[in-house]
Scaffold this motif. Structure first.
Motif, mmCIF file in Angstrom:
data_model
loop_
_atom_site.group_PDB
_atom_site.id
_atom_site.type_symbol
_atom_site.label_atom_id
_atom_site.label_comp_id
_atom_site.label_asym_id
_atom_site.label_seq_id
_atom_site.Cartn_x
_atom_site.Cartn_y
_atom_site.Cartn_z
ATOM 1 N N SER A 282 -4.051 14.223 58.064
ATOM 2 C CA SER A 282 -3.882 14.963 59.322
ATOM 3 C C SER A 282 -3.676 16.455 59.109
ATOM 4 N N GLN A 283 -3.493 16.887 57.857
ATOM 5 C CA GLN A 283 -3.359 18.306 57.518
ATOM 6 C C GLN A 283 -2.256 18.990 58.343
ATOM 7 N N PRO A 284 -1.008 18.552 58.235
ATOM 8 C CA PRO A 284 0.076 19.217 58.986
ATOM 9 C C PRO A 284 0.163 20.697 58.643
ATOM 10 N N GLN A 285 0.480 21.496 59.651
ATOM 11 C CA GLN A 285 0.581 22.947 59.475
ATOM 12 C C GLN A 285 1.753 23.488 60.297
ATOM 13 N N GLY A 286 2.260 24.643 59.873
ATOM 14 C CA GLY A 286 3.229 25.382 60.675
ATOM 15 C C GLY A 286 4.554 24.689 60.877
ATOM 16 N N TRP B 96 18.865 15.730 58.820
ATOM 17 C CA TRP B 96 19.347 15.396 57.489
ATOM 18 C C TRP B 96 18.212 15.185 56.504
ATOM 19 N N ARG B 97 17.061 15.829 56.729
ATOM 20 C CA ARG B 97 15.936 15.620 55.820
ATOM 21 C C ARG B 97 15.248 16.945 55.487
ATOM 22 N N LEU B 98 14.642 16.959 54.316
ATOM 23 C CA LEU B 98 13.805 18.075 53.884
ATOM 24 C C LEU B 98 12.360 17.594 54.011
ATOM 25 N N PHE B 99 11.593 18.276 54.859
ATOM 26 C CA PHE B 99 10.199 17.898 55.090
ATOM 27 C C PHE B 99 9.267 18.825 54.320
ATOM 28 N N PHE B 100 8.088 18.307 53.993
ATOM 29 C CA PHE B 100 7.053 19.115 53.368
ATOM 30 C C PHE B 100 5.722 18.388 53.496
ATOM 31 N N VAL B 101 4.650 19.078 53.153
ATOM 32 C CA VAL B 101 3.299 18.521 53.224
ATOM 33 C C VAL B 101 2.827 18.240 51.802
ATOM 34 N N ALA B 102 2.206 17.081 51.611
ATOM 35 C CA ALA B 102 1.716 16.717 50.279
ATOM 36 C C ALA B 102 0.614 15.675 50.399
ATOM 37 N N SER B 103 -0.052 15.414 49.270
ATOM 38 C CA SER B 103 -1.100 14.401 49.198
ATOM 39 C C SER B 103 -0.763 13.407 48.095
ATOM 40 N N ASP B 104 -0.953 12.112 48.376
ATOM 41 C CA ASP B 104 -0.640 11.105 47.361
ATOM 42 C C ASP B 104 -1.820 10.802 46.446
ATOM 43 N N GLY B 105 -2.923 11.515 46.620
ATOM 44 C CA GLY B 105 -4.098 11.315 45.778
ATOM 45 C C GLY B 105 -5.117 10.401 46.405
ATOM 46 N N ARG C 165 -5.160 9.826 49.807
ATOM 47 C CA ARG C 165 -5.468 10.449 51.104
ATOM 48 C C ARG C 165 -5.057 11.915 51.029
ATOM 49 N N ASP C 166 -5.606 12.705 51.921
ATOM 50 C CA ASP C 166 -5.295 14.124 51.893
ATOM 51 C C ASP C 166 -3.939 14.365 52.535
ATOM 52 N N GLN C 167 -3.655 15.578 52.935
ATOM 53 C CA GLN C 167 -2.302 16.008 53.271
ATOM 54 C C GLN C 167 -1.695 15.269 54.469
ATOM 55 N N GLU C 168 -0.457 14.800 54.259
ATOM 56 C CA GLU C 168 0.365 14.206 55.313
ATOM 57 C C GLU C 168 1.796 14.715 55.160
ATOM 58 N N LEU C 169 2.654 14.320 56.088
ATOM 59 C CA LEU C 169 4.039 14.786 56.099
ATOM 60 C C LEU C 169 4.923 13.849 55.270
ATOM 61 N N TYR C 170 5.760 14.439 54.414
ATOM 62 C CA TYR C 170 6.706 13.693 53.586
ATOM 63 C C TYR C 170 8.122 14.226 53.830
ATOM 64 N N SER C 171 9.115 13.421 53.478
ATOM 65 C CA SER C 171 10.496 13.876 53.599
ATOM 66 C C SER C 171 11.361 13.211 52.542
#
Length: 484
Positions: A59-63, A453-462, A464-470
């Motif tokens: 989903s290519q999260p941005q911003g 209570w979470r730190l969010f960021f965007v990453a790819s697990d290999g 699939r392309d970029q999604e939201l992680y925490s």
């Protein structure tokens, strides 16, 4: 914490009253005492929050931005186009906030900017054109602020900038050209500040920067470039002007000082300063070669990289190369901090950020490769934080972001690829999260933002392309709660 102070009915909780199980994610009674405790990363494993767009595209999260304690961001689910999404109150799931523009085109939210508990953004609902919107992280609280240019074209707001609780930006209402506007979040309170160029023509306004209780910005046209300061009343004041050739860039506030760079047409970067006592500009020093870069304030002092040769082969500092400099706004106080890599190459410090009373950056000293460093502004107080990838290549830390006394970044190491690292600024407080992408593959994480209570960021697990992680990130004693 500013956000904590905004919660209604918040109270200071004595340590004896604090209950680990009583305080959970999304709790509306988050107290200043809780936020004041040292924070910790509670797990070494990050989880994908939701597969918004199943399949290899992602989903290519941005911003990523925080509205109160809710994370908001834009994403494309492959059906509704790029729209605004938000985390749930417990931060364990996410959902689309509102389908602002029904259909696959999406409203294309952009320039997400936090002002207090609100996040402002620009979006196109297909009827009003690109206009100013805001959200508090709820569907009901996501709305158009004002239709400044009625019709499908829109006013196309740009350079959204927070100044003491007010949002400043540029917009074109179709009558006065692109001018400076501000908003308190209401339709009536969204007004043009000043008409810098009377009539329908456009004057290039950019580099909006909060400083000294007001807004600094640059206007440019063929005959003149001007640095302005706009006070709370909206009346602009000329701080510096340059007629004819020349370009002004790098406008940066550092406490009582406002710095900027000027190329007078000679391909030499000149550092200038404006003091809050006089609002008059003074030339500090010239830097041959590449322009000073990564301008970063710490209190009243500006830190930056200078001395490198430029792309066209013009030499910089032949003795030191690109190294860390500092300026207190005076000629005598503009000096090299430390020569980490003696010689013309230099250590080329990048990605400067401030955490506490120290400056953090990546640099290559010629021995350890590019690694994470810290400095208190003195040569003796500049040191390697940790050699993450021993040898001359280094781990190349990138995306340095400070959240609640911790530094989050990506770094690349043998056997693990580029993954998430975090540091309290010392070797023993620097660790890597478990790999998101398997083995030596890289998840290439970026855009680190805390919400709840979470730190969010965007990453790819290999796969699939970029999604939201925490990853759980909270005051240390909450790491022992049942939901962690």
């Amino acid at each position: 914490m500013e956000d904590a102070a905004g919660w209604e009915e918040a109270r200071v909780v004595p340590e004896s009253e604090a209950s680990v199980d009583a305080v959970t994610e999304g709790d509306a009674a988050l107290s200043p005492w809780i936020f004041s405790q040292p924070w910790a990363v509670c797990s070494d494993t990050a989880q994908r929050v939701m597969d918004i767009r199943p399949g290899p595209l992602g989903s290519q999260p941005q911003g990523l931005a925080r509205a109160g304690e809710v994370l908001v961001f834009s994403a494309d689910d492959g059906v509704s186009g790029r729209e605004l999404w938000a985390s749930a109150a417990d931060a364990r799931s996410i959902s689309r906030l509102r389908d602002v523009r029904p259909g696959p085109a999406g409203s294309q939210p952009r320039d997400l900017t936090q002002v207090g508990r609100w996040v402002y953004f620009v979006a196109d609902d297909g009827q009003h054109g690109a206009e100013l919107w805001r959200t508090d992280g709820s569907t009901a609280g996501t709305a158009l602020v004002r239709d400044m240019r009625p019709g499908p074209v829109g006013s196309a707001p740009e350079f959204l900038t927070h100044v003491d609780g007010t949002l400043y930006f540029t917009a074109n209402d179709g009558q006065s050209g692109r001018e400076l506007w501000r908003s308190d979040g209401t339709e009536r309170g969204t007004v043009r500040v000043h008409e810098f160029l009377p009539g329908p023509g456009d004057l290039a306004l950019n580099q909006l920067t909060a400083w000294d209780g007001g807004l600094a910005l640059v206007s440019s046209e063929a005959r003149e470039t001007v640095v302005w300061w706009v006070g709370p009343t909206g009346a602009p004041r000329r701080v510096f002007s340059r007629e004819g050739a020349g370009v002004i860039f790098g406008l940066t506030a550092a406490g009582r000082h406002l710095f900027f760079l000027l190329d007078p047409g000679t391909e030499v970067g000149e550092l200038w300063v404006v003091r809050d006592t006089s609002l008059a500009a003074e030339r500090v020093r010239s830097f041959p070669g590449d322009y000073p870069a990564y301008l970063t304030p710490m209190d009243d002092v500006l830190y930056f990289m200078a001395g490198a040769a430029d792309w066209y082969g013009n030499p910089g500092d032949a003795v030191h190369g690109g190294e860390l400099w500092r300026s207190d706004g005076s000629t005598a106080g503009t000096e090299l901090v430390v020569d980490l890599r003696p010689g013309a190459l230099g250590s080329m410090p990048k990605d400067l950020v401030v955490m506490g009373d120290a400056l953090y950056f990546s640099a290559d000293d010629g021995v350890h490769g590019r690694e994470l460093w810290r400095s208190d502004g003195r040569a003796a107080g500049t040191e390697l934080v940790r050699d993450l990838e021993p040898g001359p290549v280094g781990s190349a830390p990138a995306g340095l972001t400070v959240e609640e006394g911790w530094l989050f970044f990506s770094a690349e190491t043998a056997g693990h690829g580029r993954e998430v690292w975090y540091s309290a600024g010392r070797p023993w407080g620097t660790s890597r999260l478990a790999d998101i992408a398997p083995a030596a593959a890289s998840s290439n994480p970026f855009d680190f933002v805390r919400a709840g209570w979470r730190l969010f960021f965007v990453a790819s697990d290999g796969a699939r392309d970029q999604e939201l992680y925490s990853v759980p990130f909270r005051p240390w004693f909450l790491c022992f709660s049942k939901d962690c």
